[in-house]
Scaffold this active site. Structure first.
Site, PDB file in Angstrom:
ATOM      1  N   ASP A  71     -44.274  -2.242  14.200  1.00  0.00           N
ATOM      2  CA  ASP A  71     -44.772  -3.395  14.804  1.00  0.00           C
ATOM      3  C   ASP A  71     -45.834  -3.950  13.970  1.00  0.00           C
ATOM      4  O   ASP A  71     -46.426  -4.951  14.310  1.00  0.00           O
ATOM      5  CB  ASP A  71     -45.394  -3.113  16.264  1.00  0.00           C
ATOM      6  CG  ASP A  71     -44.460  -3.094  17.423  1.00  0.00           C
ATOM      7  OD1 ASP A  71     -43.787  -3.965  17.527  1.00  0.00           O
ATOM      8  OD2 ASP A  71     -44.168  -2.152  17.937  1.00  0.00           O
ATOM      9  N   ARG A 123     -52.355  -2.778  27.629  1.00  0.00           N
ATOM     10  CA  ARG A 123     -52.774  -2.400  26.450  1.00  0.00           C
ATOM     11  C   ARG A 123     -54.361  -2.141  26.253  1.00  0.00           C
ATOM     12  O   ARG A 123     -54.878  -1.640  25.336  1.00  0.00           O
ATOM     13  CB  ARG A 123     -52.448  -3.225  25.481  1.00  0.00           C
ATOM     14  CG  ARG A 123     -50.863  -3.373  25.070  1.00  0.00           C
ATOM     15  CD  ARG A 123     -50.215  -1.964  24.523  1.00  0.00           C
ATOM     16  NE  ARG A 123     -48.742  -2.320  24.485  1.00  0.00           N
ATOM     17  CZ  ARG A 123     -48.170  -2.831  23.459  1.00  0.00           C
ATOM     18  NH1 ARG A 123     -48.814  -3.493  22.535  1.00  0.00           N
ATOM     19  NH2 ARG A 123     -46.910  -3.147  23.470  1.00  0.00           N
ATOM     20  N   CYS A 158     -49.631 -13.599  16.961  1.00  0.00           N
ATOM     21  CA  CYS A 158     -49.465 -12.004  16.403  1.00  0.00           C
ATOM     22  C   CYS A 158     -49.476 -11.844  14.797  1.00  0.00           C
ATOM     23  O   CYS A 158     -49.905 -10.747  14.412  1.00  0.00           O
ATOM     24  CB  CYS A 158     -48.424 -11.512  17.094  1.00  0.00           C
ATOM     25  SG  CYS A 158     -48.456 -11.694  18.878  1.00  0.00           S
ATOM     26  N   GLU A 169     -52.525  -9.176  14.011  1.00  0.00           N
ATOM     27  CA  GLU A 169     -53.376  -9.779  14.917  1.00  0.00           C
ATOM     28  C   GLU A 169     -53.794  -8.724  16.081  1.00  0.00           C
ATOM     29  O   GLU A 169     -54.955  -8.680  16.201  1.00  0.00           O
ATOM     30  CB  GLU A 169     -52.938 -10.803  15.734  1.00  0.00           C
ATOM     31  CG  GLU A 169     -53.867 -11.099  16.862  1.00  0.00           C
ATOM     32  CD  GLU A 169     -53.235 -12.353  17.881  1.00  0.00           C
ATOM     33  OE1 GLU A 169     -53.926 -13.286  17.930  1.00  0.00           O
ATOM     34  OE2 GLU A 169     -52.290 -11.952  18.407  1.00  0.00           O
ATOM     35  N   ASP A 170     -53.039  -7.786  16.352  1.00  0.00           N
ATOM     36  CA  ASP A 170     -53.556  -6.583  17.413  1.00  0.00           C
ATOM     37  C   ASP A 170     -54.237  -5.675  16.721  1.00  0.00           C
ATOM     38  O   ASP A 170     -55.146  -4.840  17.503  1.00  0.00           O
ATOM     39  CB  ASP A 170     -52.108  -5.974  17.820  1.00  0.00           C
ATOM     40  CG  ASP A 170     -51.461  -7.154  18.525  1.00  0.00           C
ATOM     41  OD1 ASP A 170     -51.892  -7.479  19.402  1.00  0.00           O
ATOM     42  OD2 ASP A 170     -50.272  -6.883  18.523  1.00  0.00           O
ATOM     43  N   HIS A 195     -49.836  -9.701  26.395  1.00  0.00           N
ATOM     44  CA  HIS A 195     -51.486  -9.882  26.057  1.00  0.00           C
ATOM     45  C   HIS A 195     -51.890 -11.120  26.746  1.00  0.00           C
ATOM     46  O   HIS A 195     -51.288 -12.223  26.959  1.00  0.00           O
ATOM     47  CB  HIS A 195     -51.355 -10.107  24.686  1.00  0.00           C
ATOM     48  CG  HIS A 195     -51.154  -8.894  23.891  1.00  0.00           C
ATOM     49  ND1 HIS A 195     -50.140  -8.699  22.689  1.00  0.00           N
ATOM     50  CD2 HIS A 195     -51.736  -7.536  23.882  1.00  0.00           C
ATOM     51  CE1 HIS A 195     -50.200  -7.407  22.258  1.00  0.00           C
ATOM     52  NE2 HIS A 195     -51.078  -6.835  23.107  1.00  0.00           N
ATOM     53  N   ARG A 199     -48.937   2.138  17.383  1.00  0.00           N
ATOM     54  CA  ARG A 199     -49.455   1.241  16.561  1.00  0.00           C
ATOM     55  C   ARG A 199     -50.759   1.520  15.917  1.00  0.00           C
ATOM     56  O   ARG A 199     -51.326   0.613  14.995  1.00  0.00           O
ATOM     57  CB  ARG A 199     -49.518  -0.185  17.330  1.00  0.00           C
ATOM     58  CG  ARG A 199     -48.122  -0.334  18.023  1.00  0.00           C
ATOM     59  CD  ARG A 199     -48.205  -1.989  18.252  1.00  0.00           C
ATOM     60  NE  ARG A 199     -48.587  -2.781  17.129  1.00  0.00           N
ATOM     61  CZ  ARG A 199     -48.958  -4.069  17.165  1.00  0.00           C
ATOM     62  NH1 ARG A 199     -48.567  -4.684  18.140  1.00  0.00           N
ATOM     63  NH2 ARG A 199     -49.324  -4.576  15.915  1.00  0.00           N
TER      64      ARG A 199
HETATM   65  N1  GLY Z   1     -43.835  -5.370  20.247  1.00  0.00           N
HETATM   66  C1  GLY Z   1     -45.153  -5.945  19.856  1.00  0.00           C
HETATM   67  C2  GLY Z   1     -45.991  -4.885  20.804  1.00  0.00           C
HETATM   68  O1  GLY Z   1     -45.457  -4.506  21.736  1.00  0.00           O
HETATM   69  O2  GLY Z   1     -46.926  -4.541  20.343  1.00  0.00           O
END
Ligand code: GLY
Length: 256
Positions: free
Chosen positions: A63, A133, A250, A68-69, A163, A88
């Site tokens: 990912d 998340r 993202c 951005e995450d 999100h 991640r």
């Molecule tokens: N595939 C993007 C996420 O789930 O973070």
């Protein structure tokens, strides 16, 4: 003279087919097409005035294009997230290294989790989506990081999407694009709200760069609403990356 803009992006992993999926069914992703679209997105960022720095990736970071995450960047610091998906968390070191050249770093600490996709910064207002998340403690740690610099940080419930920024993003300094089915409108009462077209629920995610709205071509009805509002829209093809549950915001971290 305004300071120049930098957009940090990240190469698409050859393993993107193994990406996290929460609300979408897994379908094949055409890697070459995804890469071509990603390049088009970077060109749109450059056209809007950004210097683009693309970080490398690896086959164990499916990912990682969704950079951005991994961070929230403001003028005073960069807060390095602790993503809600354990797969991640390995993405953070390289992004932190890149941001550390431009900002003081602050790290979200375990057991808190928070994804950058859940954080909408509009001026000194910061909205944190309470998604699957992002934990309450994640929102609290972000408040502790940004509050002393004068940011008003508040949590917002989200439902039905990955999100907060799947549901609401800024399209000008005082206007938000919103899908009210996924986020309540009340926390955003100080802003003008533009609704997505009801046939385009995924259409609330736009990237605002110095007056240009970089926006997926897949949502023409909502785009017409943006243009009717006088906004300058630059369409980009993003549908291949959308299969990996990634949206336009993202794919970049933008900073001055
Ligand atoms: N595939 C993007 C996420 O789930 O973070």
């Amino acid at each position: 003279m305004p300071r120049p803009l930098l957009a940090i992006t990240r190469e698409i992993s050859p393993a993107i087919a193994q990406c996290e999926l929460t609300h979408l069914r897994r379908v094949p992703i055409d890697l070459a097409r995804a890469r071509a679209q990603h390049l088009g997105y970077e060109q749109a960022l450059a056209g809007a005035g950004c210097a683009v720095e693309r970080l490398g990736t690896a086959s164990d970071l499916p990912d990682s294009v969704f950079v951005e995450d991994i961070a929230v960047v403001v003028d005073e610091c960069a807060v390095i997230m602790r993503p809600g998906a354990a797969s991640r968390r390995r993405e953070a070191p390289l992004v932190a290294e890149a941001l550390g050249r431009h900002r003081r770093l602050v790290f979200i600490l375990p057991p808190a989790t928070i994804d950058g996709g859940d954080v909408l910064v509009v001026g000194r207002r910061v909205f944190v989506g309470r998604s699957a998340r992002t934990s309450e403690e994640g929102a609290e740690q972000l408040r502790a990081a940004l509050g002393p610099a004068g940011y008003d940080v508040r949590a917002v419930p989200v439902r039905g999407c990955l999100h907060l920024k799947s549901a609401v993003t800024a399209v000008s300094a005082d206007t938000l694009l919103i899908n009210r089915a996924w986020v309540p409108a009340d926390p955003f009462a100080d802003f003008r709200l533009l609704d997505v077209d009801p046939t385009e629920p995924y259409g609330a995610n736009a990237v605002l760069v110095d007056g240009t709205v970089i926006y997926p071509a897949a949502f023409p009805h909502t785009r017409a609403r943006l243009e009717a509002d006088g906004l300058q829209v630059r369409p980009v093809e993003m549908d291949e990356l959308a299969k990996a549950e990634g949206a336009a915001t993202c794919c970049s971290l933008i900073l001055r």
